[in-house]
Design a protein around this motif. Structure first.
Motif, PDB file in Angstrom:
ATOM      1  N   GLN A 203     -63.635   0.385   6.131  1.00 53.72           N
ATOM      2  CA  GLN A 203     -63.501  -0.862   6.885  1.00 53.72           C
ATOM      3  C   GLN A 203     -63.207  -0.613   8.373  1.00 53.72           C
ATOM      4  OE1 GLN A 203     -60.532  -3.196   4.892  1.00 53.72           O
ATOM      5  NE2 GLN A 203     -61.594  -3.122   2.899  1.00 53.72           N
ATOM      6  N   THR A 204     -63.013   0.647   8.741  1.00 56.74           N
ATOM      7  CA  THR A 204     -62.782   0.976  10.152  1.00 56.74           C
ATOM      8  C   THR A 204     -64.112   1.308  10.821  1.00 56.74           C
ATOM      9  OG1 THR A 204     -62.399   3.301   9.619  1.00 56.74           O
ATOM     10  CG2 THR A 204     -60.478   1.843   9.594  1.00 56.74           C
ATOM     11  N   GLU A 205     -64.041   1.447  12.131  1.00 56.02           N
ATOM     12  CA  GLU A 205     -65.261   1.773  12.877  1.00 56.02           C
ATOM     13  C   GLU A 205     -65.567   3.263  12.682  1.00 56.02           C
ATOM     14  OE1 GLU A 205     -64.917   0.691  16.930  1.00 56.02           O
ATOM     15  OE2 GLU A 205     -64.654  -1.450  16.512  1.00 56.02           O
ATOM     16  N   LEU A 206     -66.745   3.514  12.126  1.00 53.52           N
ATOM     17  CA  LEU A 206     -67.159   4.881  11.823  1.00 53.52           C
ATOM     18  C   LEU A 206     -68.571   5.099  12.312  1.00 53.52           C
ATOM     19  CD1 LEU A 206     -65.928   5.009   8.093  1.00 53.52           C
ATOM     20  CD2 LEU A 206     -64.753   6.006  10.057  1.00 53.52           C
ATOM     21  N   ASN A 207     -68.829   6.339  12.699  1.00 48.92           N
ATOM     22  CA  ASN A 207     -70.204   6.667  13.032  1.00 48.92           C
ATOM     23  C   ASN A 207     -70.951   7.013  11.735  1.00 48.92           C
ATOM     24  OD1 ASN A 207     -69.582   9.372  12.372  1.00 48.92           O
ATOM     25  ND2 ASN A 207     -68.838   9.748  14.468  1.00 48.92           N
TER      26      ASN A 207
END
Length: 444
Positions: free
Chosen positions: A238-242
Protein backbone atom coordinates in the motif's frame (compact mmCIF):
# COMPACT_ATOMS: atom_id res chain seq x y z
CA UNK A 1 -4.34 -71.60 11.63
CA UNK A 2 -4.46 -71.49 15.42
CA UNK A 3 -1.42 -72.39 17.48
CA UNK A 4 -3.16 -75.28 19.25
CA UNK A 5 -4.16 -76.76 15.88
CA UNK A 6 -0.58 -76.58 14.62
CA UNK A 7 0.66 -78.25 17.80
CA UNK A 8 -1.99 -80.98 17.45
CA UNK A 9 -1.15 -81.63 13.81
CA UNK A 10 2.58 -81.72 14.58
CA UNK A 11 1.95 -84.17 17.43
CA UNK A 12 -0.17 -86.40 15.18
CA UNK A 13 2.50 -86.33 12.46
CA UNK A 14 5.01 -87.57 15.02
CA UNK A 15 2.61 -90.39 15.95
CA UNK A 16 2.10 -91.33 12.30
CA UNK A 17 5.87 -91.54 11.80
CA UNK A 18 6.76 -93.28 15.05
CA UNK A 19 3.90 -95.82 15.10
CA UNK A 20 4.88 -97.78 11.94
CA UNK A 21 8.48 -97.88 13.18
CA UNK A 22 7.40 -99.23 16.57
CA UNK A 23 5.14 -101.79 14.85
CA UNK A 24 8.08 -103.07 12.79
CA UNK A 25 10.42 -103.14 15.79
CA UNK A 26 7.82 -104.89 17.98
CA UNK A 27 7.00 -107.43 15.29
CA UNK A 28 10.67 -108.26 14.71
CA UNK A 29 11.35 -108.53 18.43
CA UNK A 30 8.34 -110.77 19.11
CA UNK A 31 9.15 -112.98 16.13
CA UNK A 32 12.77 -113.34 17.23
CA UNK A 33 11.86 -114.10 20.85
CA UNK A 34 9.26 -116.72 19.90
CA UNK A 35 11.70 -118.58 17.64
CA UNK A 36 14.57 -118.32 20.16
CA UNK A 37 12.35 -119.68 22.93
CA UNK A 38 11.13 -122.59 20.78
CA UNK A 39 14.69 -123.44 19.67
CA UNK A 40 15.82 -123.54 23.32
CA UNK A 41 12.85 -125.72 24.24
CA UNK A 42 13.40 -128.22 21.44
CA UNK A 43 17.16 -128.27 22.09
CA UNK A 44 16.48 -129.05 25.77
CA UNK A 45 14.18 -131.91 24.68
CA UNK A 46 16.99 -133.34 22.57
CA UNK A 47 19.49 -133.01 25.39
CA UNK A 48 17.16 -134.67 27.88
CA UNK A 49 16.55 -137.51 25.42
CA UNK A 50 20.32 -137.98 25.05
CA UNK A 51 20.70 -138.03 28.84
CA UNK A 52 18.03 -140.74 29.17
CA UNK A 53 19.72 -142.82 26.47
CA UNK A 54 23.13 -142.33 28.10
CA UNK A 55 21.74 -143.57 31.42
CA UNK A 56 19.88 -146.42 29.64
CA UNK A 57 16.57 -145.35 31.11
CA UNK A 58 13.19 -145.89 29.38
CA UNK A 59 12.22 -143.08 27.04
CA UNK A 60 8.70 -144.07 26.07
CA UNK A 61 7.06 -141.95 28.75
CA UNK A 62 9.14 -138.95 27.74
CA UNK A 63 8.42 -139.42 24.02
CA UNK A 64 4.67 -139.41 24.64
CA UNK A 65 3.04 -136.53 22.70
CA UNK A 66 6.44 -135.36 21.43
CA UNK A 67 7.74 -135.41 17.86
CA UNK A 68 11.29 -136.77 18.35
CA UNK A 69 13.32 -138.80 15.83
CA UNK A 70 16.47 -140.73 16.88
CA UNK A 71 18.86 -142.00 14.21
CA UNK A 72 22.42 -143.39 14.34
CA UNK A 73 24.91 -140.98 12.81
CA UNK A 74 27.98 -142.41 11.12
CA UNK A 75 29.80 -139.19 10.45
CA UNK A 76 31.69 -136.90 12.78
CA UNK A 77 29.70 -134.51 14.94
CA UNK A 78 29.45 -131.18 13.04
CA UNK A 79 30.68 -127.91 14.49
CA UNK A 80 27.20 -126.42 14.27
CA UNK A 81 25.39 -128.26 17.01
CA UNK A 82 22.42 -128.07 17.25
CA UNK A 83 21.24 -127.34 13.75
CA UNK A 84 18.02 -125.37 13.22
CA UNK A 85 15.76 -125.61 10.20
CA UNK A 86 12.62 -123.51 9.61
CA UNK A 87 10.00 -123.99 6.93
CA UNK A 88 6.35 -123.26 6.23
CA UNK A 89 4.19 -126.34 5.86
CA UNK A 90 0.56 -126.87 4.96
CA UNK A 91 -1.10 -129.02 7.59
CA UNK A 92 -4.19 -130.97 6.75
CA UNK A 93 -7.32 -129.30 8.05
CA UNK A 94 -5.65 -125.88 8.45
CA UNK A 95 -6.42 -122.97 6.13
CA UNK A 96 -3.06 -121.27 6.56
CA UNK A 97 0.48 -122.57 6.48
CA UNK A 98 2.18 -122.98 9.83
CA UNK A 99 5.79 -122.57 10.84
CA UNK A 100 7.63 -125.89 11.28
CA UNK A 101 10.78 -125.68 13.39
CA UNK A 102 13.26 -128.58 13.33
CA UNK A 103 16.11 -128.74 15.87
CA UNK A 104 18.72 -131.45 15.32
CA UNK A 105 21.25 -132.26 18.04
CA UNK A 106 24.27 -134.57 17.68
CA UNK A 107 25.37 -136.64 20.68
CA UNK A 108 27.86 -139.43 21.39
CA UNK A 109 26.10 -142.07 23.52
CA UNK A 110 27.96 -145.16 24.72
CA UNK A 111 30.57 -144.80 22.04
CA UNK A 112 28.14 -144.25 19.14
CA UNK A 113 27.01 -141.04 17.47
CA UNK A 114 23.30 -140.26 17.30
CA UNK A 115 21.25 -137.61 15.57
CA UNK A 116 18.25 -136.55 17.63
CA UNK A 117 15.71 -134.34 15.85
CA UNK A 118 12.67 -132.78 17.49
CA UNK A 119 10.21 -130.46 15.83
CA UNK A 120 7.09 -128.52 16.53
CA UNK A 121 4.48 -126.46 14.71
CA UNK A 122 3.39 -123.00 15.81
CA UNK A 123 1.63 -120.01 14.33
CA UNK A 124 3.63 -118.16 11.72
CA UNK A 125 5.01 -115.03 13.46
CA UNK A 126 4.12 -112.98 10.37
CA UNK A 127 0.48 -113.59 11.22
CA UNK A 128 1.01 -111.42 14.30
CA UNK A 129 1.74 -108.44 12.09
CA UNK A 130 -1.84 -108.03 10.83
CA UNK A 131 -3.19 -108.19 14.35
CA UNK A 132 -0.62 -105.70 15.56
CA UNK A 133 -1.38 -103.41 12.62
CA UNK A 134 -5.10 -103.36 13.40
CA UNK A 135 -4.36 -102.74 17.07
CA UNK A 136 -1.99 -99.90 16.29
CA UNK A 137 -4.47 -98.41 13.82
CA UNK A 138 -7.16 -98.27 16.48
CA UNK A 139 -4.59 -96.88 18.88
CA UNK A 140 -3.73 -94.05 16.46
CA UNK A 141 -7.39 -93.25 15.89
CA UNK A 142 -8.08 -93.11 19.62
CA UNK A 143 -4.96 -91.00 20.27
CA UNK A 144 -5.91 -88.61 17.44
CA UNK A 145 -9.41 -88.16 18.83
CA UNK A 146 -8.02 -87.71 22.34
CA UNK A 147 -5.47 -85.15 21.13
CA UNK A 148 -8.02 -82.99 19.30
CA UNK A 149 -10.58 -83.17 22.11
CA UNK A 150 -8.07 -82.50 24.86
CA UNK A 151 -6.41 -79.75 22.80
CA UNK A 152 -9.70 -77.85 22.56
CA UNK A 153 -10.23 -78.18 26.29
CA UNK A 154 -6.59 -77.44 27.00
CA UNK A 155 -6.55 -74.32 24.85
CA UNK A 156 -9.53 -72.84 26.69
CA UNK A 157 -7.68 -73.04 30.00
CA UNK A 158 -4.01 -72.67 29.06
CA UNK A 159 -4.41 -69.97 26.42
CA UNK A 160 -7.12 -67.98 28.22
CA UNK A 161 -4.59 -65.33 29.45
CA UNK A 162 -3.12 -65.08 25.95
CA UNK A 163 -6.58 -64.56 24.41
CA UNK A 164 -7.35 -61.87 26.99
CA UNK A 165 -4.10 -60.15 26.07
CA UNK A 166 -5.00 -60.22 22.37
CA UNK A 167 -8.46 -58.84 23.13
CA UNK A 168 -6.97 -56.02 25.21
CA UNK A 169 -4.51 -55.14 22.41
CA UNK A 170 -7.33 -55.24 19.85
CA UNK A 171 -9.32 -52.65 21.82
CA UNK A 172 -6.34 -50.49 22.72
CA UNK A 173 -6.68 -46.98 21.31
CA UNK A 174 -3.84 -44.52 21.61
CA UNK A 175 -6.25 -41.59 21.39
CA UNK A 176 -7.97 -42.61 24.62
CA UNK A 177 -4.71 -41.95 26.51
CA UNK A 178 -5.43 -44.91 28.78
CA UNK A 179 -2.61 -47.18 29.88
CA UNK A 180 -2.96 -50.84 29.03
CA UNK A 181 -3.15 -53.06 32.14
CA UNK A 182 -3.04 -56.79 31.43
CA UNK A 183 -4.12 -59.64 33.66
CA UNK A 184 -1.39 -61.67 35.30
CA UNK A 185 -1.14 -65.41 34.67
CA UNK A 186 0.41 -68.42 36.37
CA UNK A 187 2.46 -69.04 33.22
CA UNK A 188 5.82 -67.28 33.27
CA UNK A 189 6.08 -66.73 29.50
CA UNK A 190 2.66 -65.06 29.32
CA UNK A 191 3.57 -62.76 32.21
CA UNK A 192 6.79 -61.74 30.44
CA UNK A 193 4.83 -61.06 27.27
CA UNK A 194 2.26 -58.96 29.15
CA UNK A 195 4.98 -56.93 30.87
CA UNK A 196 6.67 -56.24 27.53
CA UNK A 197 3.37 -55.19 25.92
CA UNK A 198 2.54 -52.90 28.83
CA UNK A 199 5.93 -51.19 28.55
CA UNK A 200 5.59 -50.79 24.79
CA UNK A 201 2.06 -49.36 24.96
CA UNK A 202 3.12 -46.95 27.70
CA UNK A 203 5.98 -45.78 25.51
CA UNK A 204 3.62 -45.42 22.56
CA UNK A 205 1.29 -43.25 24.63
CA UNK A 206 4.19 -41.05 25.71
CA UNK A 207 5.50 -40.67 22.15
CA UNK A 208 1.99 -40.03 20.85
CA UNK A 209 1.46 -37.29 23.43
CA UNK A 210 4.81 -35.74 22.48
CA UNK A 211 4.06 -35.87 18.76
CA UNK A 212 0.59 -34.44 19.24
CA UNK A 213 1.91 -31.65 21.41
CA UNK A 214 4.53 -30.86 18.79
CA UNK A 215 1.97 -30.77 15.97
CA UNK A 216 -0.33 -28.49 17.98
CA UNK A 217 2.52 -26.19 18.92
CA UNK A 218 3.83 -26.15 15.36
CA UNK A 219 0.39 -25.37 13.99
CA UNK A 220 0.03 -22.41 16.34
CA UNK A 221 3.56 -21.09 16.61
CA UNK A 222 4.42 -21.28 12.90
CA UNK A 223 1.17 -19.83 11.60
CA UNK A 224 1.39 -16.78 13.87
CA UNK A 225 4.65 -15.33 12.47
CA UNK A 226 3.54 -16.23 8.96
CA UNK A 227 0.35 -14.25 9.49
CA UNK A 228 2.40 -11.31 10.73
CA UNK A 229 4.68 -11.51 7.69
CA UNK A 230 1.68 -11.65 5.40
CA UNK A 231 0.06 -8.61 6.98
CA UNK A 232 3.31 -6.61 6.93
CA UNK A 233 3.81 -7.53 3.32
CA UNK A 234 0.31 -6.33 2.49
CA UNK A 235 1.05 -2.99 4.22
CA UNK A 236 4.15 -2.62 2.08
CA UNK A 237 2.07 -3.01 -1.06
CA UNK A 238 0.00 0.00 0.00
CA UNK A 239 3.06 2.28 0.06
CA UNK A 240 4.67 3.96 -2.91
CA UNK A 241 6.90 1.40 -4.60
CA UNK A 242 8.74 1.22 -7.84
CA UNK A 243 8.26 -1.73 -10.18
CA UNK A 244 11.30 -3.58 -8.92
CA UNK A 245 10.23 -3.31 -5.28
CA UNK A 246 6.69 -4.37 -6.16
CA UNK A 247 8.00 -7.46 -7.94
CA UNK A 248 10.13 -8.41 -4.92
CA UNK A 249 7.19 -7.96 -2.54
CA UNK A 250 4.99 -10.08 -4.82
CA UNK A 251 7.62 -12.83 -4.83
CA UNK A 252 7.83 -12.62 -1.02
CA UNK A 253 4.07 -13.01 -0.81
CA UNK A 254 4.21 -16.14 -2.98
CA UNK A 255 6.93 -17.70 -0.82
CA UNK A 256 5.04 -16.81 2.38
CA UNK A 257 1.93 -18.52 1.04
CA UNK A 258 3.99 -21.54 0.01
CA UNK A 259 5.59 -21.74 3.47
CA UNK A 260 2.16 -21.49 5.06
CA UNK A 261 0.90 -24.34 2.85
CA UNK A 262 3.93 -26.48 3.72
CA UNK A 263 3.38 -25.88 7.42
CA UNK A 264 -0.30 -26.82 7.26
CA UNK A 265 0.48 -29.89 5.15
CA UNK A 266 3.21 -31.14 7.46
CA UNK A 267 1.00 -30.66 10.50
CA UNK A 268 -1.78 -32.55 8.73
CA UNK A 269 0.62 -35.39 7.88
CA UNK A 270 1.71 -35.56 11.52
CA UNK A 271 -1.90 -35.78 12.65
CA UNK A 272 -2.59 -38.50 10.09
CA UNK A 273 0.43 -40.51 11.17
CA UNK A 274 -0.73 -40.22 14.78
CA UNK A 275 -4.22 -41.44 13.80
CA UNK A 276 -5.97 -38.41 15.27
CA UNK A 277 -8.93 -38.76 12.91
CA UNK A 278 -11.84 -41.09 13.64
CA UNK A 279 -13.00 -43.12 10.63
CA UNK A 280 -16.27 -44.52 11.99
CA UNK A 281 -18.75 -42.25 10.23
CA UNK A 282 -20.73 -43.13 7.10
CA UNK A 283 -19.77 -40.33 4.71
CA UNK A 284 -21.78 -39.55 1.59
CA UNK A 285 -18.79 -39.61 -0.71
CA UNK A 286 -20.73 -38.55 -3.79
CA UNK A 287 -21.87 -35.31 -2.13
CA UNK A 288 -18.36 -34.42 -0.96
CA UNK A 289 -16.92 -35.12 -4.42
CA UNK A 290 -19.48 -32.91 -6.17
CA UNK A 291 -18.91 -30.04 -3.73
CA UNK A 292 -15.12 -30.17 -4.21
CA UNK A 293 -15.46 -30.33 -8.02
CA UNK A 294 -17.78 -27.30 -7.99
CA UNK A 295 -15.25 -25.42 -5.85
CA UNK A 296 -12.38 -26.02 -8.29
CA UNK A 297 -14.27 -25.60 -11.55
CA UNK A 298 -13.48 -21.85 -11.55
CA UNK A 299 -9.73 -22.57 -11.41
CA UNK A 300 -10.12 -25.14 -14.19
CA UNK A 301 -11.99 -22.58 -16.33
CA UNK A 302 -9.09 -20.16 -15.98
CA UNK A 303 -6.85 -22.74 -17.68
CA UNK A 304 -9.56 -23.63 -20.20
CA UNK A 305 -9.77 -27.18 -18.78
CA UNK A 306 -12.94 -29.15 -19.42
CA UNK A 307 -14.22 -31.09 -16.38
CA UNK A 308 -16.55 -34.08 -16.85
CA UNK A 309 -17.91 -36.34 -14.16
CA UNK A 310 -19.69 -39.64 -13.79
CA UNK A 311 -20.61 -39.90 -10.12
CA UNK A 312 -22.95 -42.56 -8.76
CA UNK A 313 -25.54 -41.44 -6.25
CA UNK A 314 -25.80 -42.76 -2.70
CA UNK A 315 -22.16 -43.82 -2.37
CA UNK A 316 -21.55 -44.12 1.39
CA UNK A 317 -18.09 -44.95 2.74
CA UNK A 318 -17.20 -45.47 6.41
CA UNK A 319 -14.46 -42.90 6.94
CA UNK A 320 -13.93 -39.31 8.11
CA UNK A 321 -15.69 -36.46 6.23
CA UNK A 322 -12.78 -34.04 6.67
CA UNK A 323 -10.32 -36.58 5.27
CA UNK A 324 -12.58 -37.27 2.28
CA UNK A 325 -12.72 -33.55 1.53
CA UNK A 326 -8.93 -33.25 1.71
CA UNK A 327 -8.43 -36.40 -0.37
CA UNK A 328 -10.67 -35.26 -3.24
CA UNK A 329 -9.40 -31.66 -3.08
CA UNK A 330 -5.75 -32.73 -3.30
CA UNK A 331 -6.41 -35.01 -6.27
CA UNK A 332 -8.45 -32.27 -7.98
CA UNK A 333 -5.76 -29.63 -7.40
CA UNK A 334 -3.13 -32.03 -8.70
CA UNK A 335 -5.19 -32.73 -11.84
CA UNK A 336 -5.55 -28.99 -12.55
CA UNK A 337 -2.00 -27.97 -11.63
CA UNK A 338 -0.31 -30.59 -13.83
CA UNK A 339 -2.77 -30.31 -16.73
CA UNK A 340 -2.33 -28.68 -20.11
CA UNK A 341 -3.93 -25.51 -21.39
CA UNK A 342 -7.18 -26.63 -23.00
CA UNK A 343 -6.92 -30.11 -21.46
CA UNK A 344 -9.55 -32.20 -19.72
CA UNK A 345 -10.34 -33.85 -16.39
CA UNK A 346 -12.68 -36.77 -15.88
CA UNK A 347 -13.96 -37.77 -12.42
CA UNK A 348 -15.65 -41.12 -11.78
CA UNK A 349 -17.14 -42.50 -8.57
CA UNK A 350 -18.67 -45.93 -7.92
CA UNK A 351 -19.29 -48.07 -4.88
CA UNK A 352 -15.83 -49.65 -5.39
CA UNK A 353 -13.52 -46.78 -6.38
CA UNK A 354 -12.97 -43.06 -6.96
CA UNK A 355 -11.00 -42.26 -10.12
CA UNK A 356 -9.73 -38.97 -11.48
CA UNK A 357 -7.79 -38.67 -14.75
CA UNK A 358 -6.34 -35.68 -16.56
CA UNK A 359 -4.36 -34.90 -19.67
CA UNK A 360 -0.72 -33.91 -19.29
CA UNK A 361 2.88 -34.69 -20.09
CA UNK A 362 4.56 -37.77 -18.57
CA UNK A 363 6.17 -37.18 -15.19
CA UNK A 364 9.96 -36.95 -15.04
CA UNK A 365 10.36 -38.93 -11.80
CA UNK A 366 10.03 -42.70 -11.22
CA UNK A 367 6.45 -43.81 -10.66
CA UNK A 368 7.43 -45.40 -7.35
CA UNK A 369 8.34 -41.94 -5.99
CA UNK A 370 5.14 -40.15 -6.96
CA UNK A 371 3.56 -40.52 -3.50
CA UNK A 372 6.72 -39.52 -1.63
CA UNK A 373 7.02 -36.17 0.11
CA UNK A 374 8.42 -33.21 -1.84
CA UNK A 375 8.49 -35.22 -5.07
CA UNK A 376 6.95 -33.29 -7.97
CA UNK A 377 6.51 -34.33 -11.58
CA UNK A 378 7.48 -30.80 -12.64
CA UNK A 379 9.93 -29.12 -10.28
CA UNK A 380 9.06 -25.71 -11.72
CA UNK A 381 5.43 -26.07 -10.66
CA UNK A 382 4.17 -23.90 -7.82
CA UNK A 383 3.09 -26.92 -5.75
CA UNK A 384 4.98 -27.89 -2.60
CA UNK A 385 5.08 -31.64 -3.32
CA UNK A 386 3.01 -32.78 -0.35
CA UNK A 387 -0.45 -33.20 -1.88
CA UNK A 388 -0.02 -36.80 -3.05
CA UNK A 389 1.86 -37.73 0.12
CA UNK A 390 -1.20 -36.56 2.06
CA UNK A 391 -3.44 -38.60 -0.26
CA UNK A 392 -1.34 -41.69 0.43
CA UNK A 393 -1.43 -41.10 4.19
CA UNK A 394 -5.20 -40.60 4.16
CA UNK A 395 -5.57 -43.89 2.29
CA UNK A 396 -3.49 -45.65 4.94
CA UNK A 397 -5.63 -44.21 7.73
CA UNK A 398 -8.91 -45.08 5.97
CA UNK A 399 -7.77 -48.53 4.76
CA UNK A 400 -8.06 -47.50 1.10
CA UNK A 401 -5.68 -48.28 -1.75
CA UNK A 402 -4.51 -45.64 -4.19
CA UNK A 403 -2.86 -46.29 -7.55
CA UNK A 404 -1.27 -44.23 -10.29
CA UNK A 405 -0.82 -45.00 -13.98
CA UNK A 406 -0.02 -43.04 -17.12
CA UNK A 407 -2.07 -44.41 -20.01
CA UNK A 408 -2.51 -42.91 -23.50
CA UNK A 409 -1.46 -39.42 -22.48
CA UNK A 410 -3.55 -39.28 -19.29
CA UNK A 411 -2.55 -39.36 -15.62
CA UNK A 412 -4.91 -41.69 -13.75
CA UNK A 413 -5.27 -41.77 -9.98
CA UNK A 414 -7.66 -44.30 -8.49
CA UNK A 415 -8.69 -44.79 -4.86
CA UNK A 416 -10.15 -48.24 -4.17
CA UNK A 417 -12.62 -48.80 -1.34
CA UNK A 418 -13.31 -52.49 -1.97
CA UNK A 419 -10.41 -54.92 -1.50
CA UNK A 420 -12.33 -57.69 -3.24
CA UNK A 421 -12.89 -55.55 -6.33
CA UNK A 422 -9.20 -54.66 -6.38
CA UNK A 423 -8.15 -58.32 -6.26
CA UNK A 424 -10.50 -59.10 -9.15
CA UNK A 425 -9.13 -56.40 -11.48
CA UNK A 426 -5.55 -57.27 -10.48
CA UNK A 427 -6.09 -60.67 -12.13
CA UNK A 428 -6.90 -59.01 -15.48
CA UNK A 429 -3.81 -58.64 -17.76
CA UNK A 430 -2.80 -55.03 -18.52
CA UNK A 431 -3.21 -53.66 -22.00
CA UNK A 432 -0.07 -53.28 -24.14
CA UNK A 433 1.56 -49.91 -23.57
CA UNK A 434 0.13 -49.48 -20.07
CA UNK A 435 2.76 -48.63 -17.48
CA UNK A 436 2.85 -50.53 -14.21
CA UNK A 437 0.60 -49.18 -11.47
CA UNK A 438 2.18 -48.16 -8.20
CA UNK A 439 -0.01 -48.90 -5.20
CA UNK A 440 0.10 -47.10 -1.89
CA UNK A 441 -2.13 -47.03 1.14
CA UNK A 442 -3.00 -50.30 2.82
CA UNK A 443 -0.30 -52.91 2.61
CA UNK A 444 -0.43 -55.15 -0.46
Amino acid sequence: MRLINKISIWFLCIILVITPVTIFISHSSIKRKIIEFEIKRLASVNNHMADLMQQKQPVDAFLKNREVAIEPYNGTIPAENPRVKRQLEKIEGMSEKEMALFVTSYHTINGRNYKITSHNYFINPNEFFSSMFVTMLWKMLLISAAVFISARFFSKTLFRPFKKTLEAIRHFNVRQKKKLVLERSSIKEFNELNCFIEKMTTRILEEYATAREFSENASHELQTPLAVLRSKNELLTQTELNSQQAALIEQMQIEINKLSNITRSLVLLARLENHEFAIEEDVKFCKVAKNVINTYEYWADLKNIRVTQNIDAKVYIKTNPNLVDILVANLMRNAIRYNEEGGSIHVELTQDYFRISNTGQPIDIPHKDIFRRFKKGNQKNEGVGLGLAIVKQICEVCNFRVSYAYVEGRHIFCVYFNEKYLSEIAAIPSRPGTQLMVFAGAEA
